[in-house]
Design an enzyme around this catalytic site. Structure first.
Site, short mmCIF file in Angstrom:
data_model
loop_
_atom_site.label_atom_id
_atom_site.label_comp_id
_atom_site.label_asym_id
_atom_site.label_seq_id
_atom_site.Cartn_x
_atom_site.Cartn_y
_atom_site.Cartn_z
N ALA A 65 33.71 37.39 40.38
CA ALA A 65 33.01 36.12 40.18
C ALA A 65 31.52 36.41 40.29
O ALA A 65 31.11 37.42 40.87
CB ALA A 65 33.47 35.11 41.23
N GLY A 108 37.24 38.86 41.43
CA GLY A 108 37.81 38.00 40.39
C GLY A 108 38.22 38.77 39.14
O GLY A 108 39.08 38.32 38.39
N GLU A 111 41.57 39.97 39.90
CA GLU A 111 42.46 38.80 39.94
C GLU A 111 42.74 38.25 38.54
O GLU A 111 43.82 37.74 38.27
CB GLU A 111 41.84 37.72 40.83
N GLU A 131 35.68 41.25 48.31
CA GLU A 131 35.15 39.99 48.87
C GLU A 131 34.89 40.06 50.36
O GLU A 131 33.97 39.42 50.87
CB GLU A 131 36.12 38.83 48.58
#
Ligand code: HXC
Length: 257
Positions: A65, A108, A111, A131
């Site tokens: 992200a 992300g 993911e 993260e």
């Protein structure tokens, strides 16, 4: 539709989504998230598309992200942004989705790959959930899908340490479907996608839904689901065609009916 952060193209029966924010290693900002979801849903609605490939660049599938976009947000901002609902729409696409991963698939990015059905990795790919080093945790399904993909202990090693995993280790652990030489990644992805997309669309939808059910149900319920889906496919012309073609020793011609 015009896109800023991705390239979208249909080749034959395959829809290609190429993440295209080279200056940010394809970091998934809000715009990219919405564009990916809209593009995937567009392909999903089109019966002329039987498989979707999501890929990035040689250097990065996606580095996560967008940290710069998220850094100053409040908890309420994150709730209102509803990243979770948007990504759930991506994961709900009925068409088989192949992730072709080269370079970084972090946070992300890892993911996003986990929301796909098949993960093809270049031998240069690196997977990780960093993260924890940012003071947060995975937020696009990493803790849940990694445990299901590779078991608790491999998943915890990634999520708690933030370390990276090579393509080879990720394949051994069950996160990666196949590792291929970096120079062949897109060709292999195209071949795999073309092969899938040539199959009967109702059977592809049924197969993906049944595989999904395996992650969510006890075995007895999953088996009931599978047998109901299996028998229902005998209502399709494609089942008759597929089995007739076998008997006639010829290639089937599926129409998706
Ligand atoms: C924003 C990013 C970014 C990211 C890289 N960039 N990753 N920008 N968000 N996730 C930007 C860098 O700031 C830099 O821009 C440019 O991309 C190139 O990156 P470099 O760091 O200079 O490259 P390199 O030294 O080769 O290192 C590559 C890297 C590193 C190891 C991948 O960039 C990195 O650690 N990135 C962050 C990975 C990460 O922590 N991801 C998890 C995010 S949290 P400038 O302009 O500065 O040169 C997450 C949560 C998901 O994903 C849940 C959401 C709901």
């Amino acid at each position: 539709t015009s896109y800023d952060t991705i390239l979208v193209e249909q080749r034959g029966r395959v829809g290609w989504i190429t993440l295209n924010r080279p200056d940010a290693l394809n970091a998934l900002n809000t715009r990219a998230m919405h564009e990916i979801v809209v593009a995937a849903e567009g392909f999903d609605r089109d019966p002329g598309v039987g498989a979707i490939v999501v890929t990035g660049s040689e250097r990065a599938f996606a580095a996560g992200a967008d940290i710069k976009e998220m850094a100053d947000k409040s908890s309420v901002d994150m709730v209102l942004d509803d990243h979770f609902g948007a990504w759930n729409r991506f994961a709900a696409v009925r068409t088989p989705v192949i992730a072709a991963v080269s370079g970084y698939a972090l946070g992300g990015g890892c993911e996003l790959a986990l929301m796909c059905d098949i993960i093809l990795a270049a031998d240069t790919a690196a997977f990780g959930q960093p993260e924890i080093a940012l003071g947060v945790i995975p937020g696009m399904g990493g803790t849940q899908r990694l445990v299901r993909a590779m078991g608790y202990y491999k998943a915890a090693d990634l999520v708690l340490t933030g370390r990276r995993m090579s393509a080879e280790e990720a394949e051994r652990a069950g996160l990666v479907s196949r590792v291929v030489p970096a120079g062949e990644l897109l060709d292999v992805a195209g071949e795999v996608a073309d092969g899938i997309a040539a199959k009967s669309l109702p059977s592809l939808y049924a197969a993906k839904a049944a595989l999904d059910a395996a992650l969510e149900t006890p075995l007895s319920a999953g088996l009931r689901y599978e047998s109901a889906a299996f028998t229902s496919l005998f209502a399709t012309e494609d089942q008759k065609e597929g089995m007739a073609a076998f008997r006639d020793k010829r290639a089937p011609e599926f129409t998706g009916r």
